[in-house]
Design an enzyme around this catalytic site. Structure first.
Site, mmCIF file in Angstrom:
data_model
loop_
_atom_site.group_PDB
_atom_site.id
_atom_site.type_symbol
_atom_site.label_atom_id
_atom_site.label_comp_id
_atom_site.label_asym_id
_atom_site.label_seq_id
_atom_site.Cartn_x
_atom_site.Cartn_y
_atom_site.Cartn_z
ATOM 1 N N CYS A 166 0.845 -1.201 0.000
ATOM 2 C CA CYS A 166 0.000 0.000 0.000
ATOM 3 C C CYS A 166 0.883 1.256 0.000
ATOM 4 O O CYS A 166 1.993 1.253 0.524
ATOM 5 C CB CYS A 166 -0.969 0.007 1.174
ATOM 6 N N SER A 199 3.282 -2.233 4.034
ATOM 7 C CA SER A 199 3.220 -0.789 3.815
ATOM 8 C C SER A 199 4.505 -0.298 3.168
ATOM 9 O O SER A 199 5.580 -0.883 3.377
ATOM 10 C CB SER A 199 3.025 -0.055 5.140
ATOM 11 N N ASP A 200 4.399 0.761 2.374
ATOM 12 C CA ASP A 200 5.611 1.449 1.952
ATOM 13 C C ASP A 200 6.253 2.047 3.202
ATOM 14 O O ASP A 200 5.596 2.234 4.242
ATOM 15 C CB ASP A 200 5.283 2.528 0.925
ATOM 16 N N CYS A 201 7.534 2.353 3.125
ATOM 17 C CA CYS A 201 8.270 2.771 4.320
ATOM 18 C C CYS A 201 7.822 4.145 4.816
ATOM 19 O O CYS A 201 7.920 5.124 4.087
ATOM 20 C CB CYS A 201 9.771 2.762 4.033
ATOM 21 N N ALA A 203 4.692 4.755 5.504
ATOM 22 C CA ALA A 203 3.312 5.020 5.087
ATOM 23 C C ALA A 203 2.323 4.950 6.244
ATOM 24 O O ALA A 203 1.324 5.686 6.253
ATOM 25 C CB ALA A 203 2.902 4.041 3.988
#
Length: 370
Positions: A166, A199-201, A203
């Site tokens: 995401c 999750s993206d870092c 996010a």
């Protein structure tokens, strides 16, 4: 276990590996069979690297089997700057090639994943980069379903991706990692996704800190888990304190997060690791016996060169090409003519041999004055 690994066009950030053309170059082949072969070679080398790391007792970042690739965001605006990571602007082609890439990475063994593929960034993530952590993208339902989601749907329903990432941004008022339409309505219900969401870092941090969608970080972290985010990349550096798990513990103590909800995420994550064979004797896992000599082997390099040739698209020729052999004069203009690092693109491994534009011309035209 360290979940973060990359393999955009060959195993990245982990030493020697075969380097294929960037994703936008692979897309220019318009050949899903070739793209699947690239992914097959990439995951074969990934397994060889992983088991060599295990034999040395190394388990750090970029040494695992969970790869955050492919990038299947739609490349509509070149000002984004990351279009070379994508398959281009067409939702159908992106879905076709993205699914082939996922299948090649994950392999076809009925019991074990070769690696897990993570299509990203879900969704409507295509710039601008500087404000990505706080942008709220307003997009019609039609444009979501017609442009931005078809490739994700294809990689999940046809490619059977084991994971999805995401994004940072919000979509129509809800951050991507707590977005009900994306994570619940589409991914889990409509597409019947059974894997885990990473999750993206930062996010999940963005949900509270930047989007101000919740009153506290504990509420943001809890809501992300409840809406289907299973695996948080907390930030870009090595964690040395408790700031990664503390918001979840706080949410649990406050009664915002249930133990059963935590268990749902743990089951998804450990299921993925079990499907790698991480808890089985190595002799039962066919991928554990891949020879390390396959890394950037002559066969794989020849394949990379062949695909690079097929990625070239000639838009117009006024009779200049092909250049004539013999004692001619050729001018090579530009500061990168004799450089090779910039030919490799980003999210890249290190090939055992590279050829600059200048070197290539000298080899191809030995009689010319260059």
């Amino acid at each position: 276990y360290e979940w973060w690994n990359e393999a955009l066009h060959g195993v990245a950030r982990s030493g020697i590996a075969t380097v294929f053309p960037q994703a936008i170059g692979l897309a220019a082949t318009f050949n899903d069979r070739l793209v699947r072969q690239v992914a097959d070679v990439t995951s074969t080398e990934a397994r060889a690297k992983h088991h060599e790391y295990l034999r040395k007792g190394e388990r750090g970042r970029y040494k695992g089997l969970t790869f955050w690739t492919p990038n299947i965001n739609i490349f509509r605006d070149p000002r984004w700057g990351r279009g070379q990571e994508t398959w281009g602007e067409d939702p159908f082609l992106t879905g076709l090639l993205g699914s082939a890439f996922v299948k090649g990475l994950q392999g076809d063994d009925p019991k074990y994943y070769r690696v897990i593929s993570t299509p990203k960034h879900f969704a409507v993530h295509s710039g601008p980069e500087p404000s990505r952590h706080k942008d709220d993208i307003k997009v019609s339902k039609h444009d979501q379903l017609d442009t931005y989601l078809p490739a994700f749907r294809a990689t999940v329903t046809e490619g059977r991706a084991g994971s999805v990432m995401c994004a940072y941004n919000s979509i129509n008022g809800q951050p991507a990692c707590v977005n009900e339409f994306l994570l619940i309505d589409q991914l889990r219900k409509k597409w019947n996704f059974q894997g885990y969401v990473v999750s993206d870092c930062e996010a999940v941090i963005n949900i509270f800190r930047d989007h101000r969608f919740t009153k506290t970080q504990a509420e943001a972290s809890a809501l992300a888990l409840q809406r289907g985010m299973d695996n948080e990349c907390i930030d870009f550096s090595k964690v040395t304190d408790d700031h990664d798990y503390k918001p979840y513990l706080d949410a649990y103590k406050q009664g915002v997060l249930k133990e059963s909800e935590i268990n749902t995420d743990l089951i998804r994550l450990f299921t993925a690791r079990m499907k790698f064979g991480m808890f089985d004797p190595p002799e039962l896992v066919p991928y554990s016996r891949i020879d390390e000599k396959k890394l950037d082997s002559a066969e794989h390099r020849a394949m990379a060169r062949d695909i690079a040739n097929k990625s070239m698209v000639l838009l117009k020729n006024d009779g200049i090409l092909p250049l004539k052999k013999g004692p001619t004069r050729i001018a090579v203009v530009g500061p990168l003519a004799d450089q090779t690092r910039y030919l490799l693109g980003n999210y890249t491994g290190i090939p055992t041999h590279t050829v600059s534009v200048l070197e290539g011309l000298k080899a191809e035209f030995p009689e010319a004055q260059i």
